[in-house]
Write a protein that holds these residues in place. Structure first.
Motif, PDB file in Angstrom:
ATOM      1  N   MET A 118     -87.849  14.680 -15.793  1.00 43.75           N
ATOM      2  CA  MET A 118     -88.115  13.448 -16.550  1.00 43.75           C
ATOM      3  C   MET A 118     -88.880  13.792 -17.826  1.00 43.75           C
ATOM      4  N   GLU A 119     -88.379  13.303 -18.944  1.00 43.06           N
ATOM      5  CA  GLU A 119     -88.996  13.619 -20.232  1.00 43.06           C
ATOM      6  C   GLU A 119     -90.321  12.901 -20.369  1.00 43.06           C
ATOM      7  N   LYS A 120     -91.356  13.635 -20.764  1.00 40.71           N
ATOM      8  CA  LYS A 120     -92.679  13.071 -20.941  1.00 40.71           C
ATOM      9  C   LYS A 120     -92.718  12.205 -22.196  1.00 40.71           C
ATOM     10  N   ARG A 121     -93.281  10.995 -22.039  1.00 35.29           N
ATOM     11  CA  ARG A 121     -93.348  10.092 -23.181  1.00 35.29           C
ATOM     12  C   ARG A 121     -94.321  10.633 -24.220  1.00 35.29           C
ATOM     13  N   LYS A 122     -93.907  10.649 -25.477  1.00 31.75           N
ATOM     14  CA  LYS A 122     -94.746  11.117 -26.566  1.00 31.75           C
ATOM     15  C   LYS A 122     -95.905  10.154 -26.777  1.00 31.75           C
ATOM     16  N   VAL A 123     -97.107  10.708 -26.894  1.00 32.44           N
ATOM     17  CA  VAL A 123     -98.298   9.884 -27.127  1.00 32.44           C
ATOM     18  C   VAL A 123     -98.405   9.586 -28.621  1.00 32.44           C
ATOM     19  N   VAL A 124     -98.414   8.319 -28.967  1.00 27.97           N
ATOM     20  CA  VAL A 124     -98.514   7.917 -30.368  1.00 27.97           C
ATOM     21  C   VAL A 124     -99.575   6.832 -30.507  1.00 27.97           C
ATOM     22  N   ASN A 125    -100.027   6.662 -31.717  1.00 29.57           N
ATOM     23  CA  ASN A 125    -101.012   5.628 -32.015  1.00 29.57           C
ATOM     24  C   ASN A 125    -100.567   4.849 -33.238  1.00 29.57           C
ATOM     25  N   CYS A 126    -100.431   3.548 -33.075  1.00 28.51           N
ATOM     26  CA  CYS A 126    -100.070   2.701 -34.202  1.00 28.51           C
ATOM     27  C   CYS A 126    -101.231   2.622 -35.191  1.00 28.51           C
ATOM     28  N   THR A 127    -100.887   2.304 -36.409  1.00 25.04           N
ATOM     29  CA  THR A 127    -101.868   2.189 -37.488  1.00 25.04           C
ATOM     30  C   THR A 127    -101.629   0.880 -38.224  1.00 25.04           C
ATOM     31  N   ILE A 128    -102.398   0.680 -39.283  1.00 25.59           N
ATOM     32  CA  ILE A 128    -102.194  -0.499 -40.126  1.00 25.59           C
ATOM     33  C   ILE A 128    -100.738  -0.569 -40.586  1.00 25.59           C
ATOM     34  N   LYS A 129    -100.155   0.574 -40.892  1.00 30.42           N
ATOM     35  CA  LYS A 129     -98.758   0.619 -41.360  1.00 30.42           C
ATOM     36  C   LYS A 129     -97.820  -0.081 -40.393  1.00 30.42           C
ATOM     37  N   HIS A 130     -97.938   0.201 -39.113  1.00 33.96           N
ATOM     38  CA  HIS A 130     -97.042  -0.388 -38.115  1.00 33.96           C
ATOM     39  C   HIS A 130     -97.280  -1.886 -37.984  1.00 33.96           C
ATOM     40  N   HIS A 131     -98.536  -2.271 -38.059  1.00 35.86           N
ATOM     41  CA  HIS A 131     -98.896  -3.697 -38.019  1.00 35.86           C
ATOM     42  C   HIS A 131     -98.286  -4.427 -39.213  1.00 35.86           C
ATOM     43  N   ALA A 132     -98.443  -3.830 -40.392  1.00 35.32           N
ATOM     44  CA  ALA A 132     -97.930  -4.433 -41.625  1.00 35.32           C
ATOM     45  C   ALA A 132     -96.420  -4.600 -41.580  1.00 35.32           C
ATOM     46  N   ILE A 133     -95.724  -3.555 -41.163  1.00 36.68           N
ATOM     47  CA  ILE A 133     -94.264  -3.593 -41.182  1.00 36.68           C
ATOM     48  C   ILE A 133     -93.720  -4.526 -40.108  1.00 36.68           C
ATOM     49  N   LEU A 134     -94.354  -4.558 -38.944  1.00 37.00           N
ATOM     50  CA  LEU A 134     -93.896  -5.498 -37.920  1.00 37.00           C
ATOM     51  C   LEU A 134     -93.979  -6.923 -38.429  1.00 37.00           C
ATOM     52  N   PHE A 135     -95.099  -7.273 -39.063  1.00 41.17           N
ATOM     53  CA  PHE A 135     -95.184  -8.632 -39.612  1.00 41.17           C
ATOM     54  C   PHE A 135     -94.108  -8.871 -40.658  1.00 41.17           C
ATOM     55  N   ALA A 136     -93.952  -7.941 -41.596  1.00 40.99           N
ATOM     56  CA  ALA A 136     -92.979  -8.126 -42.674  1.00 40.99           C
ATOM     57  C   ALA A 136     -91.571  -8.322 -42.125  1.00 40.99           C
ATOM     58  N   LEU A 137     -91.242  -7.631 -41.050  1.00 41.10           N
ATOM     59  CA  LEU A 137     -89.915  -7.797 -40.442  1.00 41.10           C
ATOM     60  C   LEU A 137     -89.766  -9.169 -39.802  1.00 41.10           C
ATOM     61  N   PHE A 138     -90.818  -9.656 -39.187  1.00 39.22           N
ATOM     62  CA  PHE A 138     -90.777 -11.026 -38.674  1.00 39.22           C
ATOM     63  C   PHE A 138     -90.518 -12.007 -39.820  1.00 39.22           C
ATOM     64  N   ALA A 139     -91.243 -11.826 -40.921  1.00 41.32           N
ATOM     65  CA  ALA A 139     -91.059 -12.711 -42.062  1.00 41.32           C
ATOM     66  C   ALA A 139     -89.650 -12.585 -42.638  1.00 41.32           C
ATOM     67  N   LYS A 140     -89.170 -11.369 -42.758  1.00 42.51           N
ATOM     68  CA  LYS A 140     -87.841 -11.117 -43.326  1.00 42.51           C
ATOM     69  C   LYS A 140     -86.751 -11.863 -42.558  1.00 42.51           C
ATOM     70  N   TYR A 141     -86.707 -11.656 -41.263  1.00 44.16           N
ATOM     71  CA  TYR A 141     -85.598 -12.230 -40.488  1.00 44.16           C
ATOM     72  C   TYR A 141     -85.760 -13.727 -40.239  1.00 44.16           C
ATOM     73  N   THR A 142     -86.989 -14.197 -40.204  1.00 45.87           N
ATOM     74  CA  THR A 142     -87.196 -15.636 -40.025  1.00 45.87           C
ATOM     75  C   THR A 142     -86.871 -16.389 -41.299  1.00 45.87           C
ATOM     76  N   ILE A 143     -87.286 -15.868 -42.434  1.00 51.57           N
ATOM     77  CA  ILE A 143     -87.016 -16.545 -43.707  1.00 51.57           C
ATOM     78  C   ILE A 143     -85.547 -16.404 -44.093  1.00 51.57           C
ATOM     79  N   GLU A 144     -84.959 -15.231 -43.863  1.00 55.81           N
ATOM     80  CA  GLU A 144     -83.528 -15.075 -44.148  1.00 55.81           C
ATOM     81  C   GLU A 144     -82.693 -16.033 -43.313  1.00 55.81           C
ATOM     82  N   GLY A 145     -83.111 -16.261 -42.082  1.00 61.38           N
ATOM     83  CA  GLY A 145     -82.336 -17.111 -41.194  1.00 61.38           C
ATOM     84  C   GLY A 145     -82.576 -18.593 -41.377  1.00 61.38           C
ATOM     85  N   PHE A 146     -83.792 -18.967 -41.813  1.00 60.52           N
ATOM     86  CA  PHE A 146     -84.142 -20.393 -41.815  1.00 60.52           C
ATOM     87  C   PHE A 146     -84.766 -20.881 -43.115  1.00 60.52           C
ATOM     88  N   GLY A 147     -84.756 -20.073 -44.150  1.00 59.81           N
ATOM     89  CA  GLY A 147     -85.183 -20.517 -45.467  1.00 59.81           C
ATOM     90  C   GLY A 147     -86.611 -21.028 -45.502  1.00 59.81           C
TER      91      GLY A 147
END
Length: 235
Positions: free
Chosen positions: A1-30
């Motif tokens: 079984m492959e060992k899961r890579k240990v990673v740590n999110c940063t501000i970058k991941h937080h920022a991009i996750l929000f922006a993607l929510f905004a992108k797809y919600t606004i593209e879909g519903f104006g």
């Protein structure tokens, strides 16, 4: 079984996750989508502020202005942010001249969506901490200004600044949550808001958001969020 890579999110991941929510919600519903995003950030900010307040109450501290500034839940990595104080009377006015959220949105060409985070996040956290508290961001880097400026509607005299410094020193890192937690909370909170506003249509948005998030950062940066924000970890 492959060992899961240990990673740590940063501000970058937080920022991009929000922006993607905004992108797809606004593209879909104006414009309706934009209003939903504002509501999502207000809910998310209130949750953060209330969590800070609960911690202050547990420590026997008043829900006053000094506590609102002392009980913050995140710290940047060295060089990511640059904060300043413009003045302390008749109200505290602070600024940010370098912002990792804004830099991340620019890097991934998502500034046009990420900028909506800046409209009400600080006011939402502040009001969530104490419903009598209100503040205003009068300029934002993400909207093309050369700095973000925050008007807090509360003065800070020299004695207050000393009390704030002492309280922060006393608290140390006890209030700080890492960005695995913060990214997981953002995902949970935005999903909750979208489901309340859009019902079944939420699934399409979530699928698109997470697919692009994984394509940018890898599956491990989604897997690491599992169990980070649960009913028992909200406080």
């Amino acid at each position: 079984m492959e060992k899961r890579k240990v990673v740590n999110c940063t501000i970058k991941h937080h920022a991009i996750l929000f922006a993607l929510f905004a992108k797809y919600t606004i593209e879909g519903f104006g414009e309706k989508g934009k209003d939903i995003i504002y509501a999502g950030i207000e809910n998310y900010g209130h949750e953060r502020g209330k969590r800070m307040a609960e911690r202050a109450i547990q420590n026997g501290d008043a829900l006053d202005f000094i506590s609102s500034q002392a009980y913050g839940e995140w710290v940047p990595e060295k060089g990511e942010m640059q904060f300043g104080i413009v003045k302390t009377q008749p109200e505290l006015v602070s600024n940010v001249t370098k912002c990792e959220w804004c830099a991340s949105w620019k890097k991934y060409n998502l500034l046009e969506y990420g900028k909506y985070y800046c409209v009400n996040i600080d006011a939402a956290v502040f009001n969530g901490f104490n419903e009598k508290f209100h503040m205003e961001a009068t300029s934002n880097l993400s909207f093309g200004d050369d700095h973000c400026e925050f008007h807090w509607e509360n003065p800070m005299n020299e004695e207050d600044m000393i009390k704030l410094t002492q309280k922060k020193a006393q608290l140390g890192t006890s209030c700080i949550r890492d960005f695995n937690f913060h990214v997981a909370h953002l995902l949970y909170s935005m999903r909750e808001t979208l489901e309340s506003k859009l019902g079944e249509d939420t699934k399409l948005i979530i699928n698109s958001v997470l697919k692009e998030y994984v394509s940018l950062f890898g599956e491990e940066y989604l897997q690491v969020l599992d169990g980070q924000y649960t009913t028992s970890s909200k406080k």
